[in-house]
Scaffold this motif. Structure first.
Motif, PDB file in Angstrom:
ATOM      1  N   THR A  37       0.822  -1.199   0.000  1.00 61.54           N
ATOM      2  CA  THR A  37       0.000   0.000   0.000  1.00 61.54           C
ATOM      3  C   THR A  37       0.858   1.252   0.000  1.00 61.54           C
ATOM      4  O   THR A  37       2.089   1.185   0.076  1.00 61.54           O
ATOM      5  CB  THR A  37      -0.998  -0.014   1.175  1.00 61.54           C
ATOM      6  OG1 THR A  37      -1.932   1.066   1.021  1.00 61.54           O
ATOM      7  CG2 THR A  37      -0.308   0.107   2.526  1.00 61.54           C
ATOM      8  N   ASN A  38       0.200   2.412  -0.100  1.00 57.38           N
ATOM      9  CA  ASN A  38       0.949   3.658  -0.263  1.00 57.38           C
ATOM     10  C   ASN A  38       1.545   4.147   1.048  1.00 57.38           C
ATOM     11  O   ASN A  38       1.093   3.797   2.135  1.00 57.38           O
ATOM     12  CB  ASN A  38       0.062   4.708  -0.935  1.00 57.38           C
ATOM     13  CG  ASN A  38      -1.090   5.158  -0.055  1.00 57.38           C
ATOM     14  OD1 ASN A  38      -0.895   5.893   0.905  1.00 57.38           O
ATOM     15  ND2 ASN A  38      -2.302   4.693  -0.365  1.00 57.38           N
ATOM     16  N   PHE A  39       2.549   5.005   0.927  1.00 60.83           N
ATOM     17  CA  PHE A  39       3.280   5.507   2.103  1.00 60.83           C
ATOM     18  C   PHE A  39       2.367   6.278   3.051  1.00 60.83           C
ATOM     19  O   PHE A  39       2.578   6.261   4.258  1.00 60.83           O
ATOM     20  CB  PHE A  39       4.425   6.422   1.651  1.00 60.83           C
ATOM     21  CG  PHE A  39       5.453   5.739   0.789  1.00 60.83           C
ATOM     22  CD1 PHE A  39       6.255   4.739   1.309  1.00 60.83           C
ATOM     23  CD2 PHE A  39       5.613   6.098  -0.541  1.00 60.83           C
ATOM     24  CE1 PHE A  39       7.209   4.096   0.524  1.00 60.83           C
ATOM     25  CE2 PHE A  39       6.562   5.471  -1.338  1.00 60.83           C
ATOM     26  CZ  PHE A  39       7.357   4.463  -0.803  1.00 60.83           C
ATOM     27  N   VAL A  79      -2.562   1.404  -5.118  1.00 63.72           N
ATOM     28  CA  VAL A  79      -1.623   2.080  -6.011  1.00 63.72           C
ATOM     29  C   VAL A  79      -1.396   3.555  -5.650  1.00 63.72           C
ATOM     30  O   VAL A  79      -0.884   4.333  -6.462  1.00 63.72           O
ATOM     31  CB  VAL A  79      -2.079   1.970  -7.494  1.00 63.72           C
ATOM     32  CG1 VAL A  79      -2.174   0.515  -7.931  1.00 63.72           C
ATOM     33  CG2 VAL A  79      -3.403   2.708  -7.723  1.00 63.72           C
ATOM     34  N   GLY A  80      -1.745   3.937  -4.424  1.00 59.97           N
ATOM     35  CA  GLY A  80      -1.728   5.361  -4.036  1.00 59.97           C
ATOM     36  C   GLY A  80      -0.445   6.114  -4.339  1.00 59.97           C
ATOM     37  O   GLY A  80      -0.488   7.221  -4.860  1.00 59.97           O
ATOM     38  N   THR A  81       0.703   5.545  -3.976  1.00 57.28           N
ATOM     39  CA  THR A  81       1.976   6.221  -4.299  1.00 57.28           C
ATOM     40  C   THR A  81       2.763   5.339  -5.273  1.00 57.28           C
ATOM     41  O   THR A  81       3.914   4.979  -5.031  1.00 57.28           O
ATOM     42  CB  THR A  81       2.787   6.551  -3.019  1.00 57.28           C
ATOM     43  OG1 THR A  81       2.856   5.401  -2.177  1.00 57.28           O
ATOM     44  CG2 THR A  81       2.148   7.685  -2.235  1.00 57.28           C
ATOM     45  N   GLY A 153      -7.214  14.205  -8.376  1.00 54.59           N
ATOM     46  CA  GLY A 153      -6.216  13.431  -7.640  1.00 54.59           C
ATOM     47  C   GLY A 153      -6.846  12.280  -6.899  1.00 54.59           C
ATOM     48  O   GLY A 153      -7.619  11.514  -7.466  1.00 54.59           O
ATOM     49  N   VAL A 154      -6.537  12.175  -5.603  1.00 54.38           N
ATOM     50  CA  VAL A 154      -7.029  11.024  -4.831  1.00 54.38           C
ATOM     51  C   VAL A 154      -8.455  11.237  -4.331  1.00 54.38           C
ATOM     52  O   VAL A 154      -9.087  10.292  -3.844  1.00 54.38           O
ATOM     53  CB  VAL A 154      -6.102  10.695  -3.636  1.00 54.38           C
ATOM     54  CG1 VAL A 154      -4.680  10.444  -4.104  1.00 54.38           C
ATOM     55  CG2 VAL A 154      -6.130  11.796  -2.573  1.00 54.38           C
ATOM     56  N   ASP A 155      -8.970  12.473  -4.415  1.00 57.27           N
ATOM     57  CA  ASP A 155     -10.325  12.736  -3.906  1.00 57.27           C
ATOM     58  C   ASP A 155     -11.354  12.592  -5.016  1.00 57.27           C
ATOM     59  O   ASP A 155     -11.065  12.824  -6.187  1.00 57.27           O
ATOM     60  CB  ASP A 155     -10.400  14.142  -3.298  1.00 57.27           C
ATOM     61  CG  ASP A 155      -9.608  14.243  -2.004  1.00 57.27           C
ATOM     62  OD1 ASP A 155      -9.529  13.228  -1.289  1.00 57.27           O
ATOM     63  OD2 ASP A 155      -9.049  15.322  -1.730  1.00 57.27           O
ATOM     64  N   ILE A 206     -10.078  12.643   6.842  1.00 56.40           N
ATOM     65  CA  ILE A 206      -8.899  11.927   7.348  1.00 56.40           C
ATOM     66  C   ILE A 206      -8.280  11.229   6.148  1.00 56.40           C
ATOM     67  O   ILE A 206      -8.951  10.413   5.502  1.00 56.40           O
ATOM     68  CB  ILE A 206      -9.294  10.856   8.388  1.00 56.40           C
ATOM     69  CG1 ILE A 206     -10.162  11.450   9.489  1.00 56.40           C
ATOM     70  CG2 ILE A 206      -8.055  10.186   8.956  1.00 56.40           C
ATOM     71  CD1 ILE A 206     -10.810  10.382  10.373  1.00 56.40           C
ATOM     72  N   THR A 207      -7.045  11.537   5.839  1.00 54.59           N
ATOM     73  CA  THR A 207      -6.454  10.888   4.672  1.00 54.59           C
ATOM     74  C   THR A 207      -6.365   9.378   4.892  1.00 54.59           C
ATOM     75  O   THR A 207      -6.114   8.909   6.013  1.00 54.59           O
ATOM     76  CB  THR A 207      -5.061  11.470   4.322  1.00 54.59           C
ATOM     77  OG1 THR A 207      -4.671  10.945   3.042  1.00 54.59           O
ATOM     78  CG2 THR A 207      -3.993  11.118   5.364  1.00 54.59           C
ATOM     79  N   ALA A 208      -6.642   8.647   3.846  1.00 58.39           N
ATOM     80  CA  ALA A 208      -6.458   7.191   3.812  1.00 58.39           C
ATOM     81  C   ALA A 208      -7.521   6.378   4.555  1.00 58.39           C
ATOM     82  O   ALA A 208      -7.327   5.185   4.778  1.00 58.39           O
ATOM     83  CB  ALA A 208      -5.063   6.794   4.298  1.00 58.39           C
ATOM     84  N   GLY A 210     -10.233   5.645   3.093  1.00 57.36           N
ATOM     85  CA  GLY A 210     -10.627   4.749   2.005  1.00 57.36           C
ATOM     86  C   GLY A 210      -9.645   3.587   1.880  1.00 57.36           C
ATOM     87  O   GLY A 210     -10.039   2.419   1.756  1.00 57.36           O
ATOM     88  N   CYS A 211      -8.355   3.913   1.927  1.00 58.26           N
ATOM     89  CA  CYS A 211      -7.321   2.861   1.859  1.00 58.26           C
ATOM     90  C   CYS A 211      -7.510   1.870   3.007  1.00 58.26           C
ATOM     91  O   CYS A 211      -7.389   0.649   2.823  1.00 58.26           O
ATOM     92  CB  CYS A 211      -5.923   3.478   1.968  1.00 58.26           C
ATOM     93  SG  CYS A 211      -5.623   4.863   0.853  1.00 58.26           S
ATOM     94  N   ALA A 212      -7.792   2.397   4.194  1.00 56.19           N
ATOM     95  CA  ALA A 212      -7.921   1.536   5.375  1.00 56.19           C
ATOM     96  C   ALA A 212      -9.144   0.626   5.250  1.00 56.19           C
ATOM     97  O   ALA A 212      -9.082  -0.560   5.607  1.00 56.19           O
ATOM     98  CB  ALA A 212      -8.017   2.396   6.635  1.00 56.19           C
TER      99      ALA A 212
HETATM  100  C1  LIG Z   1      -3.008  11.767  -0.263  1.00 58.34           C
HETATM  101  C2  LIG Z   1      -2.543  10.565  -0.995  1.00 58.34           C
HETATM  102  N1  LIG Z   1      -1.728  10.683  -2.086  1.00 58.34           N
HETATM  103  C3  LIG Z   1      -1.404   9.513  -2.624  1.00 58.34           C
HETATM  104  S1  LIG Z   1      -2.102   8.193  -1.809  1.00 58.34           S
HETATM  105  C4  LIG Z   1      -2.849   9.222  -0.679  1.00 58.34           C
HETATM  106  C5  LIG Z   1      -3.674   8.710   0.432  1.00 58.34           C
HETATM  107  C6  LIG Z   1      -5.132   8.804   0.183  1.00 58.34           C
HETATM  108  O1  LIG Z   1      -5.563   8.077  -0.911  1.00 58.34           O
END
Ligand SMILES: Cc1ncsc1CCO
Ligand SMILES: Nc1ncnc2c1ncn2[C@@H]1O[C@H](COP(=O)(O)OP(=O)(O)OP(=O)(O)O)[C@@H](O)[C@H]1O
Ligand SMILES: [Mg+2]
Length: 281
Positions: A37-39, A79-81, A153-155, A206-208, A210-212
């Motif tokens: 996953t992304n950083f 694939v976030g980063t 972007g990511v939003d 809160i960033t991520a 969705g990733c979580a």
């Molecule tokens: C802000 C951000 N940029 C790439 S991945 C990520 C986390 C939210 O998807």
């Protein structure tokens, strides 16, 4: 889980019981989830999985995946980063998961932000993920295989309701269960569509998150791989319930992040059964 009839005629109470059964199984079986996953999301994703009772491992080297991926209960790819170096490792891990019959789950972050990213997501989808979870703009871009149209972007720049037809189309073409997050989370296998109405708008701040929640889907699918649609809906609803309870104690995004994790860890049967709002549409 039982293999009976599911879907039509099933009330919110039955869906809530199913969500509790899924969460209980994650807690008792503690599935091992490999996360590439992304950083940005690594910390929240690992803590979300731990709070739910699963076991996260952020191993991404293509040199070690041949040893490690066969041992996991599910693989999560985000694939976030994305970088040139990481993409081959994602593809190798997805191929291993398929070879060893492990479910793997894709989060196509910012799919339409660049040609590189869109092609990477489409190539990964050709490797047969069990579930794809994205926001509305990501799912629309993948269904159309189009780059650059109304992306931010990511939003997401769309509501989840705008992406239901795209989700059905992507599910049918890919064979994956597709979930679109938003005020209502939609989950479809191309035929059936479920709606999960939990969560609070502050979760978008809160960033991520969705990733979580995509990682949480991986944990739920790991313990019920033959019912990926139901497991995905359960994970989204349970995460939303944790957000709702967390919001009762939070003062803003930073404290919601903490209280959401605490609430997910502390969720009991009464809270899940009374709060989960899943229905067939
Ligand atoms: C802000 C951000 N940029 C790439 S991945 C990520 C986390 C939210 O998807
Ligand atoms: N308006 C809303 N009301 C309730 N819950 C919401 C709302 N918007 C998003 N959520 C919830 O927040 C979580 C993250 O969804 P979101 O659509 O923001 O993902 P995302 O854009 O992929 O996020 P990120 O890329 O930052 O990880 C999901 O659990 C979703 O259900
Ligand atoms: Mg996202």
């Amino acid at each position: 889980m039982e293999d009976g009839e599911q879907g039509e005629g099933e009330g919110e109470g039955e869906w809530a019981s199913k969500a509790w059964a899924h969460l209980s199984s994650v807690r008792s079986l503690s599935p091992l989830i490999q996360c590439i996953t992304n950083f940005v999301s690594m910390d929240l994703t690992a803590n979300t999985l731990l709070s739910a009772g699963a076991s996260p491992a952020m191993l991404h080297s293509s040199t070690e995946s041949p040893d490690f991926t066969p041992q996991v209960h599910a693989l999560y790819i985000n694939v976030g980063t994305l970088s040139d170096a990481w993409l081959p490792a994602m593809i190798a891990a997805a191929e291993l998961a398929t070879k060893f019959n492990k479910p793997w789950i894709l989060d196509p972050v910012a799919a339409a932000a660049s040609r590189f990213r869109l092609k990477a997501c489409l190539d990964l989808i050709s490797l047969k993920p069990s579930v794809i979870r994205g926001n509305a703009s990501e799912i629309i871009a993948l269904a159309d295989a189009s780059f650059g149209s109304s992306t931010k972007g990511v939003d997401s720049s769309h509501d989840s309701t705008d992406a239901v037809e795209a989700a059905k189309s992507l599910a049918s073409s890919s064979g994956a269960v597709v979930a679109v997050s938003g005020a209502v989370d939609f989950i479809t296998d191309g035929n059936r569509v479920l709606g999960a109405r939990n969560g609070v708008p502050m979760m978008q701040k809160i960033t991520a998150t969705g990733c979580a929640v995509t990682a949480l889907i991986a944990a739920f699918v790991a313990i019920d791989p033959s019912h990926a649609l139901e497991a995905t809906a359960s994970a989204l609803a349970v995460f939303g319930v944790a957000g709702e309870i967390g919001m009762e104690m939070a003062r803003g995004p930073a404290s919601l992040r903490m209280h959401l994790i605490d609430s997910l860890h502390g969720l009991d049967q009464t809270a899940v059964i009374s709060r989960v709002k899943i229905s067939a549409l």
